[in-house]
Design a protein around this motif. Structure first.
Motif, mmCIF file in Angstrom:
data_model
loop_
_atom_site.group_PDB
_atom_site.id
_atom_site.type_symbol
_atom_site.label_atom_id
_atom_site.label_comp_id
_atom_site.label_asym_id
_atom_site.label_seq_id
_atom_site.Cartn_x
_atom_site.Cartn_y
_atom_site.Cartn_z
ATOM 1 N N ARG A 146 3.585 1.728 -11.387
ATOM 2 C CA ARG A 146 4.686 2.675 -11.540
ATOM 3 C C ARG A 146 5.666 2.620 -10.363
ATOM 4 O O ARG A 146 6.850 2.930 -10.528
ATOM 5 N N ARG A 147 5.205 2.217 -9.196
ATOM 6 C CA ARG A 147 6.070 2.206 -8.020
ATOM 7 C C ARG A 147 7.270 1.273 -8.187
ATOM 8 O O ARG A 147 8.338 1.524 -7.635
ATOM 9 N N ARG A 148 7.085 0.203 -8.920
ATOM 10 C CA ARG A 148 8.160 -0.780 -9.047
ATOM 11 C C ARG A 148 9.329 -0.243 -9.866
ATOM 12 O O ARG A 148 10.407 -0.854 -9.881
ATOM 13 N N GLU A 149 9.114 0.865 -10.590
ATOM 14 C CA GLU A 149 10.137 1.403 -11.475
ATOM 15 C C GLU A 149 11.207 2.206 -10.746
ATOM 16 O O GLU A 149 12.196 2.604 -11.370
ATOM 17 N N TYR A 150 11.035 2.427 -9.429
ATOM 18 C CA TYR A 150 11.926 3.335 -8.726
ATOM 19 C C TYR A 150 12.568 2.654 -7.517
ATOM 20 O O TYR A 150 11.878 2.009 -6.725
ATOM 21 N N PRO A 151 13.884 2.813 -7.361
ATOM 22 C CA PRO A 151 14.552 2.218 -6.201
ATOM 23 C C PRO A 151 14.018 2.817 -4.902
ATOM 24 O O PRO A 151 13.779 4.030 -4.827
ATOM 25 N N PRO A 152 13.830 2.009 -3.857
ATOM 26 C CA PRO A 152 13.403 2.547 -2.562
ATOM 27 C C PRO A 152 14.407 3.576 -2.034
ATOM 28 O O PRO A 152 15.618 3.460 -2.247
ATOM 29 N N LEU A 153 13.899 4.564 -1.346
ATOM 30 C CA LEU A 153 14.757 5.657 -0.880
ATOM 31 C C LEU A 153 15.892 5.161 0.012
ATOM 32 O O LEU A 153 17.002 5.713 -0.016
ATOM 33 N N LEU A 210 23.257 9.671 -15.485
ATOM 34 C CA LEU A 210 23.260 8.258 -15.131
ATOM 35 C C LEU A 210 21.820 7.862 -14.864
ATOM 36 O O LEU A 210 21.193 8.339 -13.914
ATOM 37 N N MET A 211 21.269 7.003 -15.716
ATOM 38 C CA MET A 211 19.870 6.601 -15.611
ATOM 39 C C MET A 211 19.768 5.276 -14.873
ATOM 40 O O MET A 211 20.499 4.326 -15.167
ATOM 41 N N LEU A 212 18.843 5.209 -13.919
ATOM 42 C CA LEU A 212 18.567 3.998 -13.159
ATOM 43 C C LEU A 212 17.286 3.391 -13.702
ATOM 44 O O LEU A 212 16.223 3.996 -13.606
ATOM 45 N N SER A 213 17.382 2.207 -14.275
ATOM 46 C CA SER A 213 16.267 1.663 -15.051
ATOM 47 C C SER A 213 15.813 0.314 -14.516
ATOM 48 O O SER A 213 16.581 -0.416 -13.884
ATOM 49 N N GLY A 214 14.553 -0.009 -14.809
ATOM 50 C CA GLY A 214 14.063 -1.349 -14.558
ATOM 51 C C GLY A 214 14.710 -2.353 -15.500
ATOM 52 O O GLY A 214 15.482 -1.981 -16.392
ATOM 53 N N PRO A 215 14.397 -3.639 -15.355
ATOM 54 C CA PRO A 215 15.102 -4.660 -16.135
ATOM 55 C C PRO A 215 14.852 -4.584 -17.638
ATOM 56 O O PRO A 215 15.754 -4.835 -18.434
ATOM 57 N N PRO A 249 19.453 5.200 -26.647
ATOM 58 C CA PRO A 249 19.988 5.815 -27.868
ATOM 59 C C PRO A 249 19.607 7.290 -28.030
ATOM 60 O O PRO A 249 20.298 8.029 -28.727
ATOM 61 N N TRP A 250 18.522 7.713 -27.403
ATOM 62 C CA TRP A 250 18.105 9.111 -27.473
ATOM 63 C C TRP A 250 19.146 10.041 -26.862
ATOM 64 O O TRP A 250 19.263 11.202 -27.279
ATOM 65 N N TYR A 251 19.892 9.539 -25.870
ATOM 66 C CA TYR A 251 20.852 10.343 -25.111
ATOM 67 C C TYR A 251 22.199 9.626 -25.112
ATOM 68 O O TYR A 251 22.532 8.888 -24.179
ATOM 69 N N PRO A 252 22.999 9.805 -26.155
ATOM 70 C CA PRO A 252 24.210 8.978 -26.293
ATOM 71 C C PRO A 252 25.234 9.196 -25.188
ATOM 72 O O PRO A 252 26.090 8.333 -24.970
ATOM 73 N N GLN A 253 25.156 10.331 -24.490
ATOM 74 C CA GLN A 253 26.126 10.589 -23.424
ATOM 75 C C GLN A 253 25.740 9.903 -22.118
ATOM 76 O O GLN A 253 26.537 9.870 -21.168
ATOM 77 N N ALA A 254 24.534 9.359 -22.035
ATOM 78 C CA ALA A 254 24.019 8.848 -20.769
ATOM 79 C C ALA A 254 24.493 7.426 -20.499
ATOM 80 O O ALA A 254 24.529 6.585 -21.395
ATOM 81 N N GLY A 255 24.825 7.172 -19.248
ATOM 82 C CA GLY A 255 25.035 5.808 -18.796
ATOM 83 C C GLY A 255 23.736 5.240 -18.264
ATOM 84 O O GLY A 255 22.797 5.981 -17.951
ATOM 85 N N CYS A 256 23.660 3.934 -18.171
ATOM 86 C CA CYS A 256 22.432 3.293 -17.695
ATOM 87 C C CYS A 256 22.795 2.117 -16.800
ATOM 88 O O CYS A 256 23.628 1.282 -17.162
ATOM 89 N N LEU A 257 22.139 2.061 -15.647
ATOM 90 C CA LEU A 257 22.262 0.924 -14.743
ATOM 91 C C LEU A 257 20.882 0.296 -14.625
ATOM 92 O O LEU A 257 19.940 0.933 -14.154
ATOM 93 N N ALA A 258 20.754 -0.947 -15.076
ATOM 94 C CA ALA A 258 19.456 -1.622 -15.099
ATOM 95 C C ALA A 258 19.405 -2.708 -14.034
ATOM 96 O O ALA A 258 20.350 -3.492 -13.871
ATOM 97 N N ALA A 259 18.286 -2.764 -13.320
ATOM 98 C CA ALA A 259 18.088 -3.821 -12.326
ATOM 99 C C ALA A 259 17.970 -5.172 -13.021
ATOM 100 O O ALA A 259 17.360 -5.274 -14.089
ATOM 101 N N VAL A 283 22.126 -2.215 -8.423
ATOM 102 C CA VAL A 283 22.072 -0.958 -9.175
ATOM 103 C C VAL A 283 22.558 0.198 -8.314
ATOM 104 O O VAL A 283 23.398 1.013 -8.734
ATOM 105 N N MET A 284 22.033 0.291 -7.095
ATOM 106 C CA MET A 284 22.382 1.428 -6.244
ATOM 107 C C MET A 284 23.822 1.327 -5.743
ATOM 108 O O MET A 284 24.478 2.358 -5.520
ATOM 109 N N ALA A 285 24.326 0.102 -5.588
ATOM 110 C CA ALA A 285 25.735 -0.049 -5.219
ATOM 111 C C ALA A 285 26.639 0.452 -6.342
ATOM 112 O O ALA A 285 27.639 1.144 -6.099
ATOM 113 N N ARG A 286 26.289 0.125 -7.588
ATOM 114 C CA ARG A 286 27.086 0.605 -8.726
ATOM 115 C C ARG A 286 26.957 2.109 -8.897
ATOM 116 O O ARG A 286 27.921 2.791 -9.252
#
Length: 521
Positions: free
Chosen positions: A375-382, A463-468, A480-490, A499-502
């Motif tokens: 699970r740790r790999r799913e989250y950007p380092p602080l 704005l969701m930050l997602s794995g690849p 698709p569950w949240y049509p208003q949401a943006g997504c940035l995927a690694a 991802v974090m720069a964007r």
């Protein structure tokens, strides 16, 4: 050399502990092992049993320490080395696990199981390419090793090579001998199909989660008949039991408006959800009878039921919530284009807007409550959040649940100003008010966790930050569950910098728009 009496006593302890584990009494099994080891502190088999139990109970550091004791006394036990590496992975000590397995492979270079474990360590670390090479070596050494074929499929999944992953899952399924292994592979294939956008096949295969062969299976008990996708709903009284984690309950609720429509004109929906969600779901679905579900352990299984259900005798049909996707979400086109199917309290939204004041406000949540292993790999380092945190003209608000005081202090230091704590809000338990706060914010920046699901379900700007590769994206660039949401995927696990720069640029645009509005006003 232990005596026959000592061996018999050890066997008796192991048998008693195993019976308690099968019955779901893990604390009882722990007490039995501890008593046995008090009498025989160096009994390798008891140490191994306790080590395995500790990992099952969510104590990976203790498990790794116990396995280390086993390895000291029995250095040739490759199963102990393998298990110790697994505990180290679960504790997030990936480099330690890699070093341990590397040393073991220096001594046993043709052991396919060790190559497979080395690949899993690379996978958990987020190195899918390195993992792939290890699994290929394991299969070269032992072409019938189902675990290696399954794990190679997982590495290919992480690399976005979904057709190749399917081939490996099919191969692993043919090689699997244990029912648990077979159902685990079936579920992996379900998520692969969903990730590829093949929703019909994916949701059908997703039923594997309900198999009695599943690890820690949940058995649903309810009145009426089990619903099937072809069963008509018009005029029926349907009980829907929410399932899996909190975020899943919130995400799968996307289909409830369609279910209510299908029950018309005279049908009725009874809905059993996580107790913390009852108020929010009652407001969101006033035509439904909403109550809390409960879960109890019995004979090694979890039983979920609806103790607060009214007029149980009138229930015609029942179903676990996610199974409804088989009828109502067979294509991405079946998802509604309108955002927000959960309805927070308007007065609480107004309350939080008053607290936030003028100027853009951004809520932040950066991990889930589970940081074990992969699970740790799913989250950007602080440390990669720093450019976003330093964006001028933005009020930063903490939305992270759980014990996060140290992380919050580090983020405030990186920002050069406090990340504000919402006063009086228990973010783990008061989910209705947390939903209201999300809707009061100008933006929620979240990883895929329960808070992100809550914000998305309520129609909050997200704005969701997602794995690849993430199966809930269902083969699309977003959710698709949240049509208003943006997504940035690694692009790959471990490559969070773009991802974090964007994300920082997105927040800077929000700050600029806020400043422009202030100047115009």
């Amino acid at each position: 050399m232990p005596s026959n009496a000592q061996l018999a006593q050890s066997s008796a302890v192991q048998a008693k502990a195993a019976r308690l584990e099968r019955a779901g009494d893990l604390p009882g099994a722990l007490a039995v092992y501890e008593a046995g080891l008090a009498a025989s502190p160096n009994d390798v088999d008891l140490l191994a049993g306790l080590a395995a139990l500790a990992l099952r109970m969510g104590m990976p550091e203790a498990s790794a320490g116990l396995w280390a004791r086993v390895c000291e006394q029995a250095p040739d036990r490759l199963d102990a080395i393998d298990a110790r590496a697994g505990a180290l992975r679960a504790a997030g000590q990936f480099e330690h696990a890699l070093a341990l397995l590397g040393a073991a492979l220096d001594a046993h270079p043709t052991d396919a199981r060790l190559w497979n474990s080395l690949g899993v360590a690379h996978t958990d670390k987020g190195d899918a390419a390195g993992a792939l090479a290890c699994f290929e070596e394991a299969l070269r050494l032992d072409g019938r090793l189902a675990a290696a074929a399954y794990n190679r499929g997982g590495a290919l999944f992480d690399l976005g090579r979904l057709d190749e992953a399917r081939t490996d899952f099919q191969r692993a399924r043919k090689l699997a001998r244990k029912p648990l292994d077979a159902v685990t592979i079936d579920f992996a294939e379900a998520t692969r199909a969903l990730a590829a956008g093949d929703l019909g096949a994916g949701w059908d295969a997703y039923e594997a989660r309900l198999s009695r062969d599943w690890a820690n299976p949940v058995v649903f008990t309810a009145p009426g008949r089990r619903w099937t996708p072809e069963a008509p709903l018009a005029g029926k009284r349907l009980l829907v039991l929410a399932e899996q984690g909190l975020g899943d309950e919130v995400m799968f609720a996307n289909l409830l408006p369609d279910v209510l429509e299908a029950l018309r004109p005279n049908g009725r929906l009874a809905l059993a959800v996580e107790p913390r969600l009852v108020g929010l779901f009652q407001r969101s679905f006033p035509a439904a009878d909403v109550s809390a579900h409960a879960t109890e352990a019995a004979n090694g299984r979890k039983r979920r039921f609806a103790p607060g259900l009214r007029e149980a005798a009138s229930i015609d049909l029942w179903t676990p919530m996610a199974s409804l996707n088989r009828r109502f979400r067979r294509t991405v086109g079946d998802f509604p284009a309108t955002a927000g199917y959960l309805r927070p309290d308007p007065e609480r939204i107004a309350h939080w807007r008053a607290w936030l004041g003028t100027g853009p406000a951004v809520g932040l949540t950066w991990r889930s409550g589970n940081l074990l292993g992969v699970r740790r790999r799913e989250y950007p380092p602080l440390e990669l959040w720093t450019p976003l945190l330093r964006t001028p003209g933005i009020r930063l608000v903490n939305l992270q649940y759980g014990d996060c005081a140290d992380e919050l202090a580090a983020m405030s230091a990186a920002a050069g100003r406090p990340v504000d704590e919402p006063p009086g809000l228990d973010m783990r338990n008061d989910l209705d008010d947390l939903a209201a706060l999300c809707c009061a914010l100008d933006l929620v920046v979240s990883v895929p966790n329960a808070t992100g699901a809550l914000a998305g379900a309520c129609g909050a700007p997200l704005l969701m930050l997602s794995g690849p590769v993430a199966w809930p994206r269902l083969g699309t660039p977003a959710y698709p569950w949240y049509p208003q949401a943006g997504c940035l995927a690694a692009p790959r696990y471990g490559e969070w910098e773009p991802v974090m720069a964007r994300a920082a640029a997105f927040v800077a645009e929000l700050a600029g728009a806020g400043q422009a509005r202030a100047a115009a006003g």
